[in-house]
Structures are given as structure tokens and as C-alpha cells.
Write a protein that holds these residues in place. Structure first.
Motif, PDB file in Angstrom:
ATOM      1  N   THR A 223       0.835  -1.197   0.000  1.00 17.19           N
ATOM      2  CA  THR A 223       0.000   0.000   0.000  1.00 17.19           C
ATOM      3  C   THR A 223       0.870   1.247   0.000  1.00 17.19           C
ATOM      4  O   THR A 223       0.581   2.220  -0.677  1.00 17.19           O
TER       5      THR A 223
ATOM      6  N   HIS B 229      -4.109  -7.500  -6.525  1.00 23.11           N
ATOM      7  CA  HIS B 229      -3.133  -6.611  -7.170  1.00 23.11           C
ATOM      8  C   HIS B 229      -3.232  -6.603  -8.687  1.00 23.11           C
ATOM      9  O   HIS B 229      -2.286  -6.211  -9.371  1.00 23.11           O
TER      10      HIS B 229
ATOM     11  N   TYR C  71     -13.013  -4.906  -5.249  1.00 21.45           N
ATOM     12  CA  TYR C  71     -12.239  -5.282  -4.059  1.00 21.45           C
ATOM     13  C   TYR C  71     -11.341  -6.481  -4.362  1.00 21.45           C
ATOM     14  O   TYR C  71     -10.160  -6.481  -4.003  1.00 21.45           O
TER      15      TYR C  71
ATOM     16  N   LYS D 172      -4.335  -1.685  -9.417  1.00 16.47           N
ATOM     17  CA  LYS D 172      -3.627  -0.984  -8.349  1.00 16.47           C
ATOM     18  C   LYS D 172      -4.461   0.204  -7.896  1.00 16.47           C
ATOM     19  O   LYS D 172      -5.276   0.725  -8.650  1.00 16.47           O
ATOM     20  N   LEU D 173      -4.218   0.638  -6.630  1.00 18.67           N
ATOM     21  CA  LEU D 173      -4.953   1.794  -6.122  1.00 18.67           C
ATOM     22  C   LEU D 173      -4.817   2.987  -7.063  1.00 18.67           C
ATOM     23  O   LEU D 173      -5.776   3.695  -7.318  1.00 18.67           O
TER      24      LEU D 173
ATOM     25  N   ILE E 271     -12.579   0.910  -2.562  1.00 10.36           N
ATOM     26  CA  ILE E 271     -11.264   1.538  -2.351  1.00 10.36           C
ATOM     27  C   ILE E 271     -10.965   1.770  -0.859  1.00 10.36           C
ATOM     28  O   ILE E 271      -9.960   1.286  -0.363  1.00 10.36           O
TER      29      ILE E 271
ATOM     30  N   GLU F 294      -8.105   5.177  -7.677  1.00 11.59           N
ATOM     31  CA  GLU F 294      -8.498   5.926  -6.481  1.00 11.59           C
ATOM     32  C   GLU F 294      -8.888   7.374  -6.747  1.00 11.59           C
ATOM     33  O   GLU F 294      -9.695   7.926  -6.013  1.00 11.59           O
TER      34      GLU F 294
ATOM     35  N   GLU G 160       2.465   1.925  -3.307  1.00 11.22           N
ATOM     36  CA  GLU G 160       1.452   2.429  -4.227  1.00 11.22           C
ATOM     37  C   GLU G 160       1.182   3.901  -3.973  1.00 11.22           C
ATOM     38  O   GLU G 160       1.000   4.668  -4.913  1.00 11.22           O
TER      39      GLU G 160
ATOM     40  N   LEU H 294      -8.439  -5.407  -6.484  1.00 12.72           N
ATOM     41  CA  LEU H 294      -7.448  -4.662  -5.700  1.00 12.72           C
ATOM     42  C   LEU H 294      -6.658  -5.612  -4.799  1.00 12.72           C
ATOM     43  O   LEU H 294      -5.425  -5.533  -4.730  1.00 12.72           O
TER      44      LEU H 294
ATOM     45  N   TYR I  20     -10.461  -1.605   0.716  1.00  8.72           N
ATOM     46  CA  TYR I  20      -9.158  -2.225   0.475  1.00  8.72           C
ATOM     47  C   TYR I  20      -8.035  -1.503   1.221  1.00  8.72           C
ATOM     48  O   TYR I  20      -7.065  -2.129   1.652  1.00  8.72           O
TER      49      TYR I  20
END
Lengths: 146, 268
Positions: free
Chosen positions: A8, A65, A59, A68-69, B113, A73, A11, A62, B116
Motif C-alpha cells: 500500500t 493486485h 475489491y 492498483k490503487l 477503495i 483511487e 502504491e 485490488l 481495500y
């Protein structure tokens, strides 16, 4: 779990490489489209609507992987920031059911108000109870990072 | 040059406005979406402004103000056009309202989001999360059932109150299946969100819900749906993540638990 935190963080470090907004919208559109194909497969007695399936798909993507965020996002956070506004048409929809309110209106609104509070408080305290059990009966770790 | 009398003026303007809003027979098929979008934005922005100058008074929450003011404006327009509010809502507001409403689809997905982002909490507490939502819902169903009886709802009304923890698209067909009125259930789901949005902060404080962040998140997601999740995100990342997972899991739990509960209580 440490590996996950690390992932995380890397990222977030790559935030400047956020995908272009159209690509982010494209990912959302693709997930919605696939979800809308899956949703009718559920029987009428067990409805699972498109956005709920979509949330699960995003979900899973994510968590595995694959997405990716930084791919989603920017658009996702924007949509979440709009949620109260997006609910305005649902609120105004009550204009079409004013006749229901005329019949049993006050009682219904009172029950709904109480039900909302009951759901909030009962679920919150049930959870607190289960976490207490985890800590004091099963002696498992309950610490979380803020 | 044609000179118009006062009433003819009114007729021309009325026809023009009716065409533009899509309420006249001629304009009905056109279904001008701009009025619905414009009205939604204006009432919401007015709500934001009112909330700001009202120093955050809870009844001035923009969603609540927008809803009440929007319905009131539709009511006035309907009076002016000589139709009833429901008809005017369907012909003039709905085309635009539906466009905004559609964006709830990507907005709901987007809650994956924050979910996660706190995947560490999800992985650690998944069992507690599922158990709490199942047990919490069953306890709530009993309370809501007896409160409804006490307040004097008939069986149709009680059945309509049962599935409201689920998202609207799940709650409505279940309400029909257990003998409720799906329009009343939709109203319940909407009001859940409006109530949590307006009173959420106060309720969280008053009932000390936030003493356990996981519980606060699950409670807000269950009671307030996606709007509750947005509220929960303001409390913190754990709360936001837990509310997002609650929206999904509680909907599935309602799918499974509410029909047998309804038949156990003799509703169907």
C-alpha cells in the motif's frame, strides 16, 4: 500483513503516476458492465444488484493486485465525495409517494427513525461484544493501527 | 406585430415552460433532463450554503434541505400547472433525476477503495464482522418488529420495514416477497440515509458508538447504506472500511435472514 502494508505504501509513493482519469472511468465502466451481466444470473428470490457485485469485483481485483490503487483511487474518491449529492434524486423521489405518507405517514416515519437508530446502535454494540469475546475469551490480538 | 393580452401572455409562457419541462403532451416524449439536473444541483447547493451560514445546524444538512426543498418546489410547480405532485415529478423531474441517480452505481463500487485501504482490518476481523452483522441484524429485526406492532402498523407495513438494512435494489423485491409494499421499503432505505446523514454525528456521540471503531463502521454502513459509509469515512479509515464491507455483507445477510424471519413471525 506487513507485506500488504508495504504494498500500500509503495502504491501511495507512486501517486504521481495515477492513471489518466478516462482510464480510471474505463475500469469502472468495465466492472459495471461485467456486474450487470452477472446480476441477472441470481434467482429472483435472492437478488444481488449490479453495484454490489461491482464493489466485490473491484475489491477482489485490488486485493489480488490486478488493479492498483493508483488505477482507480482518483475517480473513486471523487465519486465518494459526491455521494450525498447523488442521493438528492432518491430523496426527491419521495414526491411520488406522498400519498403513502398521507395514509400512515407519521407512524411509518417514526418506525423508520427508530429502526435507523436501532440498526446503528445494535450492530455497533454487537460488534463491540464480539471483539470483547475475541479479546477476553479467545485471547486473540485485537489491536489495529489507527 | 402581435400584441398579446395578459392572459394570452400567460398561455404562451405556460406552453413554452411546459414544453421545456416536458410536461405538455407535445414535450412529454422529449423528456427534458436539464430541469431535473438543474433543480437537484440548485437545491443541494442552497443546502450547502444554508449549512454553512447556519453553523452546521443538523437540520440544514444539504441532503436533507435539498430533499425537502426539491419536493416543495415540485409541489408548487405542480400546483401552478394544475396537476398533482407525483405526475409532475414523473414527467418533469425524473428524466434528469435518473441521470444523477445512475451515478450511484460507480459511486457504490468506489467504496471498494476505502475497504481495500484497510484490508489489514478486514483480514484480521472477517469472522467477527460477519457474525456481528448476522447477530446484529437478527436482534434489530426483533426490535423493529415489536416497535412497528407497538406503533400500530398493519402486517403490510411491518413487512415493508423488515428489509430496510439492505441496499434499495435488494430490499424492494424482498419486501414484495414477504408481503410488504416495496414503495414503502424504498422510502425507508432513502430515509435511513437521510437520517444518518443529518443525525449521524449526534447519534454517534450520544450512544458512544465510536468507542469501538469497527462497530461504529459496521453500524453506520448498516443503518445508513452508502451515505452512512461516507459519514464513517469522516470518522476514520477503519470506520470507512468497515462501513463499506457492511453495505455488501448486510445486503446478503438480509437476502438470507429476512424471508425466514418473516415467515417465523407469521407475516407470510
Amino acid at each position: 500483513m506487513a507485506a500488504n502494508d508495504k504494498a500500500t505504501k509503495t502504491e501511495t509513493a507512486k501517486e504521481e503516476q495515477a492513471s489518466p482519469i478516462l482510464i480510471q472511468m474505463g475500469i469502472f465502466a468495465a466492472i459495471l458492465f461485467v456486474s450487470s451481466l452477472i446480476s441477472p444470473l441470481f434467482p429472483a428470490t435472492f437478488p444481488v444488484p449490479t453495484p454490489v457485485i461491482g464493489l466485490v469485483i473491484l475489491y477482489v481485483l485490488l486485493a489480488s493486485h490486478i488493479v492498483k490503487l493508483r488505477n482507480v483511487e482518483k475517480f473513486g474518491d471523487f465519486m465518494i465525495s459526491l455521494i450525498a449529492f447523488l442521493f438528492v434524486p432518491s430523496g426527491i423521489q419521495l414526491a411520488a409517494s406522498l400519498d403513502i405518507l398521507k395514509a400512515q405517514g407519521v407512524q411509518l416515519v417514526v418506525v423508520i427513525l427508530i429502526a435507523t437508530i436501532v440498526l446503528l446502535v445494535v450492530v455497533a454494540y454487537t460488534t463491540a461484544g464480539f471483539i470483547w469475546l475475541r479479546k477476553n475469551v479467545f485471547h486473540r490480538d485485537v489491536n489495529v493501527e489507527e | 406585430m402581435i400584441t398579446l393580452t395578459g392572459t394570452a401572455h400567460m398561455a404562451v409562457w405556460g406552453k413554452w415552460l411546459g414544453d421545456a419541462l416536458g410536461t405538455n403532451a407535445a414535450g412529454a416524449s422529449a423528456g427534458n433532463a436539464l430541469f431535473g439536473i438543474f433543480l437537484s444541483l440548485i437545491v443541494y447547493l442552497f443546502g450547502q450554503w444554508l449549512f454553512k451560514i447556519g453553523k452546521g445546524f443538523f437540520l440544514f444538512q444539504p441532503l436533507f434541505v435539498g430533499m425537502v426543498l426539491g419536493i416543495f418546489i415540485l409541489f408548487l410547480f405542480a400546483k401552478a400547472f394544475g396537476t398533482d405532485t407525483a405526475t409532475f415529478y414523473k414527467s418533469a423531474y425524473l428524466p434528469g433525476g435518473n441521470i444523477i441517480f445512475w451515478f450511484l452505481n460507480p459511486a457504490t463500487i468506489a467504496f471498494a477503495i476505502p475497504l481495500y485501504r484497510r484490508n489489514d482490518v478486514v483480514k484480521k476481523f472477517w469472522l467477527e464482522i460477519i457474525l456481528s452483522l448476522i447477530v446484529g441484524l437478527i436482534i434489530s429485526l426483533f426490535v423493529i418488529y415489536y416497535v412497528s406492532k407497538l406503533i400500530g402498523l398493519d402486517n403490510v407495513g411491518i413487512a415493508s420495514m423488515m428489509p430496510q438494512a439492505a441496499t434499495t435494489a435488494i430490499a424492494m423485491p424482498i419486501a414484495t416477497a414477504i408481503g410488504g409494499n416495496s414503495a414503502v421499503t424504498a422510502m425507508a432505505c432513502i430515509l435511513n440515509a437521510v437520517i444518518i446523514y443529518a443525525l449521524g454525528d449526534w447519534l454517534v456521540k450520544f450512544f458512544r458508538v465510536n468507542s469501538d471503531p469497527i462497530g461504529a463502521g459496521l453500524g453506520l454502513g448498516t443503518a445508513g447504506h452508502t451515505v452512512g459509509s461516507a459519514k464513517a469515512l469522516q470518522l476514520g479509515s477503519i470506520q470507512g472500511s468497515m462501513a463499506s464491507i457492511a453495505v455488501v455483507v448486510i445486503s446478503i445477510v438480509v437476502d438470507i435472514v429476512v424471508p425466514p424471519f418473516a415467515s417465523m413471525m407469521g407475516l407470510i
